[in-house]
Design a protein around this motif. Structure first.
Motif, PDB file in Angstrom:
ATOM      1  N   MET A   1       0.743  -1.533  -0.126  1.00  0.00           N
ATOM      2  CA  MET A   1       0.063  -0.128  -0.251  1.00  0.00           C
ATOM      3  C   MET A   1       0.951   1.608  -0.303  1.00  0.00           C
ATOM      4  SD  MET A   1      -3.068   1.176   0.001  1.00  0.00           S
ATOM      5  CE  MET A   1      -4.434   1.368   0.548  1.00  0.00           C
ATOM      6  N   LYS A   2       1.561   1.163   0.743  1.00  0.00           N
ATOM      7  CA  LYS A   2       2.834   2.450   0.855  1.00  0.00           C
ATOM      8  C   LYS A   2       3.278   2.596  -0.444  1.00  0.00           C
ATOM      9  CE  LYS A   2       6.700  -0.169   1.831  1.00  0.00           C
ATOM     10  NZ  LYS A   2       7.912  -0.438   2.782  1.00  0.00           N
ATOM     11  N   LEU A   3       3.526   2.131  -1.565  1.00  0.00           N
ATOM     12  CA  LEU A   3       4.088   1.776  -3.082  1.00  0.00           C
ATOM     13  C   LEU A   3       2.905   3.175  -3.496  1.00  0.00           C
ATOM     14  CD1 LEU A   3       5.242  -1.275  -3.813  1.00  0.00           C
ATOM     15  CD2 LEU A   3       6.568   0.599  -2.890  1.00  0.00           C
ATOM     16  N   TRP A   4       1.916   3.292  -3.399  1.00  0.00           N
ATOM     17  CA  TRP A   4       0.551   3.799  -4.012  1.00  0.00           C
ATOM     18  C   TRP A   4       0.432   5.179  -3.641  1.00  0.00           C
ATOM     19  CZ3 TRP A   4      -1.384   2.591  -8.366  1.00  0.00           C
ATOM     20  CH2 TRP A   4      -1.347   1.099  -8.916  1.00  0.00           C
ATOM     21  N   VAL A   5       1.431   5.663  -2.418  1.00  0.00           N
ATOM     22  CA  VAL A   5       1.595   6.868  -1.757  1.00  0.00           C
ATOM     23  C   VAL A   5       2.358   8.053  -2.578  1.00  0.00           C
ATOM     24  CG1 VAL A   5       2.051   8.858   0.223  1.00  0.00           C
ATOM     25  CG2 VAL A   5       1.261   6.226   0.537  1.00  0.00           C
ATOM     26  N   PRO A   6       3.426   7.695  -3.226  1.00  0.00           N
ATOM     27  CA  PRO A   6       3.862   8.675  -4.338  1.00  0.00           C
ATOM     28  C   PRO A   6       3.154   8.664  -5.727  1.00  0.00           C
ATOM     29  CG  PRO A   6       5.664   7.552  -3.285  1.00  0.00           C
ATOM     30  CD  PRO A   6       3.900   6.229  -2.734  1.00  0.00           C
ATOM     31  N   VAL A   7       2.005   8.031  -6.027  1.00  0.00           N
ATOM     32  CA  VAL A   7       1.404   7.832  -6.993  1.00  0.00           C
ATOM     33  C   VAL A   7      -0.036   8.834  -6.997  1.00  0.00           C
ATOM     34  CG1 VAL A   7      -0.385   6.641  -7.927  1.00  0.00           C
ATOM     35  CG2 VAL A   7       1.786   5.633  -7.379  1.00  0.00           C
ATOM     36  N   ALA A   8      -0.515   9.256  -5.812  1.00  0.00           N
ATOM     37  CA  ALA A   8      -1.375   9.647  -5.354  1.00  0.00           C
ATOM     38  C   ALA A   8      -0.769  10.790  -4.821  1.00  0.00           C
ATOM     39  CB  ALA A   8      -2.119   9.062  -4.144  1.00  0.00           C
ATOM     40  N   ALA A   9       0.394  11.513  -4.430  1.00  0.00           N
ATOM     41  CA  ALA A   9       1.133  12.759  -4.392  1.00  0.00           C
ATOM     42  C   ALA A   9       0.989  13.135  -5.464  1.00  0.00           C
ATOM     43  CB  ALA A   9       2.276  11.997  -3.773  1.00  0.00           C
ATOM     44  N   TYR A  10       1.534  12.323  -6.592  1.00  0.00           N
ATOM     45  CA  TYR A  10       2.535  12.883  -7.811  1.00  0.00           C
ATOM     46  C   TYR A  10       0.598  13.082  -8.674  1.00  0.00           C
ATOM     47  CZ  TYR A  10       4.453  12.989 -12.464  1.00  0.00           C
ATOM     48  OH  TYR A  10       5.663  13.455 -13.433  1.00  0.00           O
ATOM     49  N   MET A  11      -0.775  12.684  -8.088  1.00  0.00           N
ATOM     50  CA  MET A  11      -1.538  12.932  -8.926  1.00  0.00           C
ATOM     51  C   MET A  11      -2.480  14.587  -8.513  1.00  0.00           C
ATOM     52  SD  MET A  11      -3.867   9.261  -9.019  1.00  0.00           S
ATOM     53  CE  MET A  11      -4.032   8.454 -10.901  1.00  0.00           C
ATOM     54  N   ALA A  12      -1.525  14.486  -7.512  1.00  0.00           N
ATOM     55  CA  ALA A  12      -2.291  15.299  -6.656  1.00  0.00           C
ATOM     56  C   ALA A  12      -1.449  16.717  -7.007  1.00  0.00           C
ATOM     57  CB  ALA A  12      -1.874  15.501  -4.831  1.00  0.00           C
ATOM     58  N   VAL A  13       0.131  16.513  -7.041  1.00  0.00           N
ATOM     59  CA  VAL A  13       0.930  17.566  -7.846  1.00  0.00           C
ATOM     60  C   VAL A  13      -0.193  18.291  -9.476  1.00  0.00           C
ATOM     61  CG1 VAL A  13       2.934  18.197  -9.056  1.00  0.00           C
ATOM     62  CG2 VAL A  13       2.467  17.448  -6.678  1.00  0.00           C
ATOM     63  N   ILE A  14      -0.153  16.916 -10.414  1.00  0.00           N
ATOM     64  CA  ILE A  14      -1.041  17.244 -11.388  1.00  0.00           C
ATOM     65  C   ILE A  14      -1.945  18.499 -11.215  1.00  0.00           C
ATOM     66  CG2 ILE A  14      -2.279  16.036 -12.987  1.00  0.00           C
ATOM     67  CD1 ILE A  14       0.066  13.674 -13.047  1.00  0.00           C
ATOM     68  N   PHE A  15      -3.179  17.752 -10.404  1.00  0.00           N
ATOM     69  CA  PHE A  15      -4.682  18.396  -9.887  1.00  0.00           C
ATOM     70  C   PHE A  15      -4.158  20.026  -9.529  1.00  0.00           C
ATOM     71  CE2 PHE A  15      -7.807  20.278  -7.439  1.00  0.00           C
ATOM     72  CZ  PHE A  15      -8.833  19.364  -8.384  1.00  0.00           C
ATOM     73  N   VAL A  16      -3.145  20.020  -8.785  1.00  0.00           N
ATOM     74  CA  VAL A  16      -2.643  21.696  -8.423  1.00  0.00           C
ATOM     75  C   VAL A  16      -2.383  22.470  -9.504  1.00  0.00           C
ATOM     76  CG1 VAL A  16      -0.900  22.655  -7.134  1.00  0.00           C
ATOM     77  CG2 VAL A  16      -2.408  21.039  -6.061  1.00  0.00           C
ATOM     78  N   LEU A  17      -1.330  21.779 -10.726  1.00  0.00           N
ATOM     79  CA  LEU A  17      -0.894  22.513 -12.071  1.00  0.00           C
ATOM     80  C   LEU A  17      -2.572  22.686 -12.907  1.00  0.00           C
ATOM     81  CD1 LEU A  17       2.494  20.297 -12.568  1.00  0.00           C
ATOM     82  CD2 LEU A  17       2.462  22.477 -11.421  1.00  0.00           C
TER      83      LEU A  17
END
Length: 118
Positions: free
Chosen positions: A1-17
């Motif tokens: 599950m911890k490997l998906w945390v960077p995926v979610a964080a990266y998606m959040a960055v895309i959303f902010v951009l």
């Protein structure tokens, strides 16, 4: 599950951009597609890592398909999101660049794993 945390964080960055109404312009025509290609290539790499269980684990065609599908679907939701951020708009060519970047990245990781196995 911890490997998906960077995926979610990266998606959040895309959303902010994508939420920036007037992002800085890219100097050359079409070069925003290069940015889309690279940004979603990064997302696909993180999805490959998470779906495979780490970069040291085997990368299968199934993993590649999952990474491309997740990245392309997120790209589609990102384009929809931009529709609601004036003056931004949805762009099918951006989605195409997202998808091609994701596929290129996931396939490169698949090839790198195949070469390492030999």
């Amino acid at each position: 599950m911890k490997l998906w945390v960077p995926v979610a964080a990266y998606m959040a960055v895309i959303f902010v951009l994508s939420s920036i109404p007037n992002p800085p312009t890219v100097p050359q025509p079409g070069s925003d597609k290069v940015l889309h290609f690279l940004l979603y290539g990064g997302l696909a790499a993180l999805v490959v890592r998470a779906a495979a269980g780490g970069f040291d684990r085997p990368v299968t065609i199934r993993t590649v398909i999952v990474a491309v599908m997740v990245s392309a679907l997120y790209g589609a939701t990102d384009e929809l999101h931009q529709h609601f951020v004036p003056p931004r708009q949805m762009d099918a060519w951006d989605l195409a660049a997202d998808s091609v970047g994701a596929a290129a990245s996931a396939l490169a990781l698949y090839a790198a794993h195949a070469i390492r196995r030999e």
